[in-house]
Design a protein around this motif. Structure first.
Motif, short mmCIF file in Angstrom:
data_model
loop_
_atom_site.label_atom_id
_atom_site.label_comp_id
_atom_site.label_asym_id
_atom_site.label_seq_id
_atom_site.Cartn_x
_atom_site.Cartn_y
_atom_site.Cartn_z
N PHE A 1 0.83 -1.20 0.00
CA PHE A 1 0.00 0.00 0.00
C PHE A 1 0.86 1.26 0.00
O PHE A 1 0.63 2.19 -0.79
N TRP A 2 1.85 1.30 0.87
CA TRP A 2 2.70 2.48 0.95
C TRP A 2 3.57 2.63 -0.30
O TRP A 2 3.85 3.75 -0.75
N VAL A 3 3.99 1.51 -0.88
CA VAL A 3 4.77 1.58 -2.10
C VAL A 3 3.95 2.19 -3.24
O VAL A 3 4.46 2.96 -4.06
N THR A 4 2.66 1.85 -3.30
CA THR A 4 1.82 2.38 -4.37
C THR A 4 1.59 3.88 -4.25
O THR A 4 1.17 4.52 -5.23
N LEU A 5 1.87 4.46 -3.09
CA LEU A 5 1.75 5.91 -2.93
C LEU A 5 2.98 6.66 -3.42
O LEU A 5 2.93 7.89 -3.59
#
Length: 213
Positions: free
Chosen positions: A99-103
């Protein structure tokens, strides 16, 4: 006649699907970032300084973000390898990390378009910091459930190295409002810490300290 497999075993699939899904997410993230880079039309026949600075900011942020994501991906690859099975905690800790990588593409675009903005710089530092923390939680889980003494020792040593990096990312956010160049320095220096999380000498020390069968 083959005896039925225990239900507990059936509910613990291999890590293959987690790794395949994660690889797909990493690939999509990089693709989104590169598609966000557009060469200004002004550079085709002119030498517009503003257009060059805009393109340079986006390209520089892409390079930095690509290195950061490549580090996350390589660490994720070896981390998943050390997990015995994909339990429920592994799945959701992995989803949290993804999730954080996709941001990253979102804040990379914001930061690349406004490299002198304190808000854009601190937003980028925050997302990379949270990505690092999320991967650290997954690593701590791997150290807890691994049956291999060498893998546990390796995870714990890398885990201890991560927190100074998290602290520097956290410091980059307020520093951006004091002097954005200080925040840049934090963002540029920190990826070097992750290229070789554990040196060959340290690996030998870990092997020597691991109990022999």
């Amino acid at each position: 006649m083959r005896s039925p497999r225990p239900a507990q075993t059936e509910l613990k699939p291999t890590n293959r699907r987690i790794e395949s899904f994660s690889d797909g997410v990493f690939a999509i993230v990089v693709t989104i970032m590169v598609l966000e880079i557009h060469i200004p039309d002004e550079l085709a026949f002119g030498t517009s300084p503003a257009a060059f600075m805009e393109f340079g900011g986006l390209l520089g942020t892409y390079v930095l973000s690509f290195v950061v994501i490549a580090i996350f991906w390589s660490n994720h690859h070896y981390l998943i390898f050390t997990l015995p099975k994909a339990d429920r905690a592994t799945v959701w800790l992995n989803n949290n990390a993804l999730f954080w990588v996709t941001l990253i593409p979102i804040v990379a675009r914001f930061f690349g378009s406004h490299p002198t903005s304190a808000r854009a710089t601190s937003a980028y530092a925050f997302v990379v910091m949270m990505s690092t923390i999320a991967f650290s939680l997954l690593r701590r889980h791997a150290a807890r459930i691994s049956h291999n003494d060498f893998h546990r020792s390796l995870h714990r040593r890398v885990f201890r190295r991560i927190w100074p990096a998290v602290a520097v990312y956290a410091a980059a956010m307020p520093l951006a409002f004091l002097d954005v160049r200080l925040a840049w320095a934090c963002l540029l220096v920190l990826p070097a810490m992750f290229f070789l999380p554990v040196t060959t000498r340290e690996i030998r020390q870990l092997e020597d300290s691991s109990p022999q069968d």
